[in-house]
Write a protein that holds these residues in place. Sequence first.
Motif, short mmCIF file in Angstrom:
data_model
loop_
_atom_site.label_atom_id
_atom_site.label_comp_id
_atom_site.label_asym_id
_atom_site.label_seq_id
_atom_site.Cartn_x
_atom_site.Cartn_y
_atom_site.Cartn_z
N GLY A 115 84.31 -39.58 47.91
CA GLY A 115 85.72 -39.73 47.61
C GLY A 115 86.06 -41.14 47.18
O GLY A 115 85.20 -42.01 47.07
N ALA A 160 86.69 -36.36 48.57
CA ALA A 160 86.31 -35.34 47.60
C ALA A 160 86.14 -33.98 48.27
O ALA A 160 86.18 -32.95 47.60
N ASP A 161 85.95 -33.97 49.58
CA ASP A 161 85.74 -32.75 50.35
C ASP A 161 86.89 -32.60 51.34
O ASP A 161 87.03 -33.40 52.27
N GLU A 162 87.72 -31.58 51.16
CA GLU A 162 88.87 -31.35 52.03
C GLU A 162 88.46 -31.15 53.48
O GLU A 162 89.23 -31.45 54.40
N ALA A 163 87.23 -30.69 53.70
CA ALA A 163 86.76 -30.46 55.07
C ALA A 163 86.65 -31.75 55.87
O ALA A 163 86.57 -31.71 57.10
N LEU A 164 86.64 -32.90 55.21
CA LEU A 164 86.57 -34.18 55.92
C LEU A 164 87.88 -34.53 56.61
O LEU A 164 87.90 -35.31 57.56
N ARG A 193 83.16 -36.41 59.91
CA ARG A 193 82.01 -35.59 59.53
C ARG A 193 80.87 -35.90 60.49
O ARG A 193 80.50 -37.06 60.68
#
Length: 213
Positions: A107, A163-167, A184
């Motif tokens: 990100g 870049a990863d919404e799961a973070l 994470r």
Amino acid sequence: MPAGTIAVIDYGMGNLRSVSKALEHVADGRSVVVTADPAVVAAAERVVFPGQGAMPDCMAELDARGLRQAVIDAAASKPFLGICIGEQMLFEHSEEGDVPGLGILPGQVRRFPDAAMAAADGSRLKVPHMGWNEVTQTAHPIWSGIAQDARFYFVHSYFVVPADEALVIGRAHYGVPFTCAVARDNIVAVQFHPEKSARDGLQLLANFLAWRP
């Protein structure tokens, strides 16, 4: 080094006394060590990575003191807490000075827009974002015992865009919505300053010290 030692990384750019004193308050007798020694960081059970100032200066000081690899290794291997710039430096690139970060998390780091930043009452919002703000949580052990929409203390002009919404485990709003907490595996990082955030900030630090990722 005593078992359970908490290392606070000193690369010359953090409010280290406030962070270390807050950690000592909740450490239950465990040793809190402020250190610029990569060997001490490697031997610690947990690592805290704080920071204040401009991203280019922080990255330059980290490299000048030979701590880059120590941070990367700690973030890969043990409970790791990034605070303020210590969160931003974990990402790939920052608009502040157009510099690469450590690339540990995917990100970017972006600046609040200077234009069209307005509060709910229409008043103009200034950059940097400075003061108390509500944080909307996504489930994570770091929030244990902290009410939804609890307020934390912020001082920043830039914020992470994962870049990863799961973070994302925490969001706030200042003219625009922004991510203010990420996690994470063994890493958790926050944009606000828990050491300046009264009871809830101390609770978050205590949660980090109890966390078993």
